[in-house]
Scaffold this active site. Sequence first.
Site, mmCIF file in Angstrom:
data_model
loop_
_atom_site.group_PDB
_atom_site.id
_atom_site.type_symbol
_atom_site.label_atom_id
_atom_site.label_comp_id
_atom_site.label_asym_id
_atom_site.label_seq_id
_atom_site.Cartn_x
_atom_site.Cartn_y
_atom_site.Cartn_z
ATOM 1 N N PRO A 11 0.793 -1.227 0.000
ATOM 2 C CA PRO A 11 0.000 0.000 0.000
ATOM 3 C C PRO A 11 0.827 1.279 0.000
ATOM 4 C CG PRO A 11 -0.212 -1.170 2.089
ATOM 5 C CD PRO A 11 0.478 -2.090 1.140
ATOM 6 N N ASN A 12 0.316 2.230 -0.757
ATOM 7 C CA ASN A 12 0.851 3.597 -0.876
ATOM 8 C C ASN A 12 2.112 3.692 -1.730
ATOM 9 O OD1 ASN A 12 -1.161 4.892 0.840
ATOM 10 N ND2 ASN A 12 -0.206 3.729 2.492
ATOM 11 N N ARG A 19 4.921 10.877 -2.704
ATOM 12 C CA ARG A 19 4.621 10.678 -1.293
ATOM 13 C C ARG A 19 5.878 10.898 -0.448
ATOM 14 N NH1 ARG A 19 4.929 4.702 1.180
ATOM 15 N NH2 ARG A 19 3.971 5.110 3.182
ATOM 16 N N TYR A 24 11.002 8.815 1.074
ATOM 17 C CA TYR A 24 10.974 7.741 0.068
ATOM 18 C C TYR A 24 11.643 8.109 -1.258
ATOM 19 C CZ TYR A 24 7.711 5.708 3.392
ATOM 20 O OH TYR A 24 7.151 5.202 4.535
ATOM 21 N N ASN A 75 8.101 -5.546 -0.660
ATOM 22 C CA ASN A 75 7.982 -4.402 0.237
ATOM 23 C C ASN A 75 6.493 -4.288 0.570
ATOM 24 O OD1 ASN A 75 7.780 -2.040 1.594
ATOM 25 N ND2 ASN A 75 8.942 -0.806 0.129
ATOM 26 N N ALA A 78 3.045 -0.718 4.936
ATOM 27 C CA ALA A 78 2.630 -0.774 6.342
ATOM 28 C C ALA A 78 2.178 -2.173 6.763
ATOM 29 C CB ALA A 78 1.515 0.244 6.590
ATOM 30 N N GLU A 99 12.995 -9.233 1.867
ATOM 31 C CA GLU A 99 12.145 -8.133 2.336
ATOM 32 C C GLU A 99 12.905 -6.832 2.074
ATOM 33 O OE1 GLU A 99 11.347 -8.601 6.476
ATOM 34 O OE2 GLU A 99 10.490 -6.593 6.700
ATOM 35 N N HIS A 101 12.788 -2.532 2.247
ATOM 36 C CA HIS A 101 12.193 -1.251 2.651
ATOM 37 C C HIS A 101 13.056 -0.122 2.129
ATOM 38 C CE1 HIS A 101 9.502 -3.447 5.178
ATOM 39 N NE2 HIS A 101 10.529 -4.080 5.700
ATOM 40 N N ARG A 108 13.042 4.975 12.444
ATOM 41 C CA ARG A 108 11.758 5.673 12.436
ATOM 42 C C ARG A 108 10.919 5.290 13.660
ATOM 43 N NH1 ARG A 108 9.203 5.094 6.658
ATOM 44 N NH2 ARG A 108 7.871 6.746 7.539
HETATM 45 C C1 DHK Z 1 7.102 1.670 3.243
HETATM 46 C C2 DHK Z 1 5.948 1.986 3.887
HETATM 47 O O1 DHK Z 1 4.856 2.327 3.208
HETATM 48 C C3 DHK Z 1 5.889 2.044 5.349
HETATM 49 O O2 DHK Z 1 4.608 1.750 5.848
HETATM 50 C C4 DHK Z 1 6.919 1.147 6.005
HETATM 51 C C5 DHK Z 1 8.282 1.144 3.947
HETATM 52 C C6 DHK Z 1 8.294 1.424 5.422
HETATM 53 C C7 DHK Z 1 9.559 1.514 3.219
HETATM 54 O O3 DHK Z 1 10.473 2.083 3.821
HETATM 55 O O4 DHK Z 1 9.663 1.212 2.031
HETATM 56 O O5 DHK Z 1 6.938 1.365 7.397
#
Ligand code: DHK
Length: 146
Positions: A11-12, A19, A24, A75, A78, A99, A101, A108
Site C-alpha cells: 500500500p501507498n 509521497r 521515500y 515491500n 505498512a 524483504e 524497505h 523511524r
Molecule cells: C514503506 C511503507 O509504506 C511504510 O509503511 C513502512 C516502507 C516502510 C519503506 O520504507 O519502504 O513502514
Amino acid sequence: MAARIQIINGPNLNLLGKRQPDIYGHETLDDVAADCTALAADLGLDLQFYQSNHEGGIIDCIHAARDTCAGIVINPGAYTHTSVAILDALNTFEGFVIECHISNVHKRERFRHHSYVSLRADGVIAGFGTEGYQLALRRLATLVTG
Ligand code: DHK
C-alpha cells in the site's frame, strides 16, 4: 530457462515519488520497475512487477508465485508491521524471499521496528532508498544460481 522473480509492492507505494519524498525519494514506482527490469535482463532473471493497496491482492500474488517463481522481493509497506496473513502466505512459498524497505525503518517510529515478514525473509534490506530493490535482485541472482 531464466529464473522468474516476483517483485511485490504494498500500500501507498503506487505514490512513490510524490509521497513524502524526503523519506521515500523522488523516483516513481515506474522508474523502479524500469531499473529493475534492465538489471534483471543483465542478471538473466525473468521479472514480474506487482503493486496493490489491498492485502488480499498481495496474498493472491504470493500464491500465484508458488508455482512459477524462484524468488520474491517484497515491500509490504505498512502491512509489514501488521499482517500475519501476508506472513502466512509467504510461508507457503518455497523459494527465496527478500524483504525490502526504502527507508531505514529502524530509525523511524517504534511501530515500524517490528516486521512479521522478517520471520520468513531470507534477507532484509532497509534504508538504501529505491536502490534496495536492485540489491535484492542481485542477492536473488546469487541464491537462485546456487
Ligand atoms: C514503506 C511503507 O509504506 C511504510 O509503511 C513502512 C516502507 C516502510 C519503506 O520504507 O519502504 O513502514
